[in-house]
Design a protein around this motif. Structure first.
Motif, PDB file in Angstrom:
ATOM      1  N   ARG A 191       0.833  -1.208   0.000  1.00  0.00           N
ATOM      2  CA  ARG A 191       0.000   0.000   0.000  1.00  0.00           C
ATOM      3  C   ARG A 191       0.871   1.263   0.000  1.00  0.00           C
ATOM      4  O   ARG A 191       0.597   2.218  -0.735  1.00  0.00           O
ATOM      5  CB  ARG A 191      -0.923   0.004   1.222  1.00  0.00           C
ATOM      6  CG  ARG A 191      -2.158  -0.871   1.063  1.00  0.00           C
ATOM      7  CD  ARG A 191      -3.188  -0.558   2.151  1.00  0.00           C
ATOM      8  NE  ARG A 191      -2.673  -0.865   3.487  1.00  0.00           N
ATOM      9  CZ  ARG A 191      -2.801  -2.049   4.076  1.00  0.00           C
ATOM     10  NH1 ARG A 191      -3.412  -3.037   3.446  1.00  0.00           N
ATOM     11  NH2 ARG A 191      -2.328  -2.243   5.287  1.00  0.00           N
ATOM     12  N   ASP A 192       1.925   1.266   0.798  1.00  0.00           N
ATOM     13  CA  ASP A 192       2.824   2.421   0.834  1.00  0.00           C
ATOM     14  C   ASP A 192       3.500   2.619  -0.523  1.00  0.00           C
ATOM     15  O   ASP A 192       3.667   3.756  -0.988  1.00  0.00           O
ATOM     16  CB  ASP A 192       3.888   2.230   1.917  1.00  0.00           C
ATOM     17  CG  ASP A 192       3.305   2.323   3.322  1.00  0.00           C
ATOM     18  OD1 ASP A 192       2.168   2.812   3.460  1.00  0.00           O
ATOM     19  OD2 ASP A 192       3.995   1.900   4.278  1.00  0.00           O
ATOM     20  N   VAL A 235       2.313   1.760  -3.458  1.00  0.00           N
ATOM     21  CA  VAL A 235       1.306   2.244  -4.418  1.00  0.00           C
ATOM     22  C   VAL A 235       1.044   3.735  -4.217  1.00  0.00           C
ATOM     23  O   VAL A 235       0.866   4.483  -5.186  1.00  0.00           O
ATOM     24  CB  VAL A 235       0.015   1.413  -4.279  1.00  0.00           C
ATOM     25  CG1 VAL A 235      -1.139   2.079  -5.026  1.00  0.00           C
ATOM     26  CG2 VAL A 235       0.247  -0.009  -4.792  1.00  0.00           C
ATOM     27  N   GLN A 236       1.018   4.169  -2.971  1.00  0.00           N
ATOM     28  CA  GLN A 236       0.825   5.603  -2.708  1.00  0.00           C
ATOM     29  C   GLN A 236       2.014   6.426  -3.196  1.00  0.00           C
ATOM     30  O   GLN A 236       1.846   7.526  -3.728  1.00  0.00           O
ATOM     31  CB  GLN A 236       0.609   5.830  -1.206  1.00  0.00           C
ATOM     32  CG  GLN A 236      -0.738   5.340  -0.705  1.00  0.00           C
ATOM     33  CD  GLN A 236      -0.921   5.602   0.793  1.00  0.00           C
ATOM     34  OE1 GLN A 236       0.006   6.039   1.470  1.00  0.00           O
ATOM     35  NE2 GLN A 236      -2.124   5.326   1.295  1.00  0.00           N
ATOM     36  N   LEU A 237       3.197   5.872  -3.050  1.00  0.00           N
ATOM     37  CA  LEU A 237       4.400   6.576  -3.484  1.00  0.00           C
ATOM     38  C   LEU A 237       4.493   6.643  -5.002  1.00  0.00           C
ATOM     39  O   LEU A 237       4.877   7.674  -5.579  1.00  0.00           O
ATOM     40  CB  LEU A 237       5.639   5.859  -2.919  1.00  0.00           C
ATOM     41  CG  LEU A 237       6.992   6.473  -3.251  1.00  0.00           C
ATOM     42  CD1 LEU A 237       7.148   7.832  -2.559  1.00  0.00           C
ATOM     43  CD2 LEU A 237       8.114   5.530  -2.815  1.00  0.00           C
ATOM     44  N   PRO A 294       1.941   5.441  -8.064  1.00  0.00           N
ATOM     45  CA  PRO A 294       0.696   4.790  -8.496  1.00  0.00           C
ATOM     46  C   PRO A 294       0.932   3.801  -9.630  1.00  0.00           C
ATOM     47  O   PRO A 294       1.826   3.994 -10.465  1.00  0.00           O
ATOM     48  CB  PRO A 294      -0.175   5.962  -8.963  1.00  0.00           C
ATOM     49  CG  PRO A 294       0.370   7.140  -8.234  1.00  0.00           C
ATOM     50  CD  PRO A 294       1.830   6.908  -8.111  1.00  0.00           C
ATOM     51  N   LYS A 335      -5.171  -1.946 -10.524  1.00  0.00           N
ATOM     52  CA  LYS A 335      -5.488  -1.899  -9.104  1.00  0.00           C
ATOM     53  C   LYS A 335      -4.930  -3.154  -8.427  1.00  0.00           C
ATOM     54  O   LYS A 335      -5.178  -4.279  -8.887  1.00  0.00           O
ATOM     55  CB  LYS A 335      -6.998  -1.831  -8.881  1.00  0.00           C
ATOM     56  CG  LYS A 335      -7.640  -0.538  -9.374  1.00  0.00           C
ATOM     57  CD  LYS A 335      -9.133  -0.546  -9.099  1.00  0.00           C
ATOM     58  CE  LYS A 335      -9.793   0.741  -9.600  1.00  0.00           C
ATOM     59  NZ  LYS A 335     -11.265   0.722  -9.362  1.00  0.00           N
TER      60      LYS A 335
END
Length: 441
Positions: free
Chosen positions: A365-366, A368-370, A372, A382
């Motif tokens: 998750r981290d 993907v946030q950093l 996309p 996704k």
């Protein structure tokens, strides 16, 4: 231990076609005239969840004086010596030839399990022509059509019966198996002796002195090990084409298959060459822990930048192997050899490392946030969920909406993030991208 299966026979009976059929590849060149397959080809195959290594050989022309065909004959003979099981192919249209008879005599002398496959059958309801192949003095002939895949399932079922005996591992699961691999004359036997602290292997400056893989068990600090010193893998252009040398790449590949960790020995004086990449590439594909051992370091004139310069050069050639630790040693003077056992233990530990699902998903998750995920034609990838599905090598499954959108560069980014957070030094990791099913939703 993964069994070795060699396909042999005279030219133009369909060996390469069967090789491609069983391995589901198009690695072997298939042409309708003799002598096209000139070197042995090696490829893993699988049937009913049982893996084996298949060797495709050039056609055996028993009486040929042609230099190339004589070399092909020698390659095929070496392959027969290496194999656990041999598939002997004949041509039902040609019938039993004098060459078939002589090859059958060669095969009986090997004392190996042989499956007689009679190829190019067109009508499986009329097999009267099959009976003459009993005259070869081998087991029951199997009629097949390699080009159409007819009856190859029965052939494989028989093969599985014969290779079942090779399922047993030689050592207990907690024994760490170390394969020492590399080209001839890079100091593999000397390094083995330095690790063991005794002159066990024959050491010579003649390339290929170590003819076969040699297992030596030993113990350090209560841990049991087996070190496998392999025959040096040499370039095809420098292989002496004699049956007495019995030189073989496949023995070294088998040693890799059996091992937990691979010591890839590189000659410091020569640096990395193409054959080194092939050797260590195979170990990487098999998911083994890997240590790059640069030997003969005592023979190099050095300054304070020599090691870092050489490491950069080697790593630039092995971009897929950035995770592997590198150590500069001298088997002759035993410089830094004492560090290898700790590195081996650590590599095996990392190869068996498991990460909890909750912590893994937090890292994903981290990431993907950093950065996309990529998109394609307005549709963005996704990543719903991640889990570790196995070890040796550590394997991670990502459940996504559209697997085809996953670009290899983004997959590499996620791999790097996993390594940053958890280490996995010395071991490859696998990432499997899978579409999330309705049930999983």
């Amino acid at each position: 231990m993964k069994p070795i299966v060699a396909i042999v026979g005279r030219p133009n009976v369909g060996k390469s076609t069967l090789f491609n059929r069983l391995t589901r590849t198009k690695m072997a060149i298939v042409e309708d005239y003799p002598g096209v397959t000139r070197d042995r080809l090696y490829q893993d195959a699988e049937w009913n969840n049982r893996k084996f290594t298949l060797i495709d050989t050039g056609g055996i022309e028993v009486r040929s004086e042609d230099t190339i065909l004589a070399q092909v004959r020698t390659q095929a003979q070496v392959a027969m010596e290496e194999a656990d099981v041999i598939i002997f192919m004949c041509d039902i249209k040609a019938g039993v030839t004098n060459e078939d008879m002589e090859i059958a005599n060669m095969l009986r002398r090997t004392k190996k399990d042989v499956i007689l496959a009679v190829n190019k059958v067109e009508d499986f309801n009329h097999l009267e022509d099959l009976y003459e192949f009993y005259s070869l003095g081998l087991d029951e002939p199997y009629p097949i059509s390699a080009s159409h895949g007819m009856n190859t399932g029965d052939l494989l079922d028989r093969l599985m019966e014969l290779i079942d005996k090779y399922d047993e591992e030689d050592y207990e699961p907690d024994v760490i198996k170390i394969a020492v691999v590399g080209r001839p004359n890079v100091g593999k036997s000397s390094l083995t002796n330095a690790i063991l602290g005794q002159e066990r292997a024959i050491v010579s400056n003649i390339p290929g002195t170590t003819r076969d893989a040699i297992d030596t068990p030993f113990e350090r600090n209560g841990q049991q090990y087996v070190i496998i010193d392999t025959a040096g893998m040499r370039r095809k252009s420098t292989v002496a084409e004699t049956t007495t040398e019995r030189y073989s790449v496949i023995r070294s590949l088998r040693a890799v298959d059996r091992s937990d960790v691979v010591l890839m020995v590189i000659n410091a004086e020569e640096g990395l060459i193409e054959q080194d990449k092939k050797i260590v590439g195979y170990a990487h594909e098999q998911g083994k822990a890997i240590i790059l051992v640069v030997n003969n370091w005592d023979l190099i004139e050095k300054d304070d930048k020599t090691a870092s310069t050489m490491e950069k050069e080697i790593r630039s050639e092995l971009l897929f192997l950035q995770y592997a630790p590198m150590i500069f040693v001298s088997a002759m003077t035993k410089q830094r050899v004492h560090k290898l056992i700790d590195m081996i233990n650590f590599g095996v530990e990392q190869n068996n490392l498991r990460i909890s699902t909750s912590v893994l998903n937090e890292v994903i998750r981290d990431a993907v946030q950093l950065n996309p995920p990529p998109s394609d034609k307005g549709k963005r990838l996704k990543i719903y969920y991640a889990t570790q599905s196995g070890v040796c090598p550590p394997t991670f499954v990502l459940f996504v909406n559209e697997p085809e959108i996953m670009h290899f560069s983004y997959e590499r980014f996620l791999e790097n993030k996993i390594r940053e957070n958890f280490g996995f030094e010395g071991t490859p990791i696998r990432i499997v991208v899978r579409k999330r099913s309705e049930d999983e939703k």
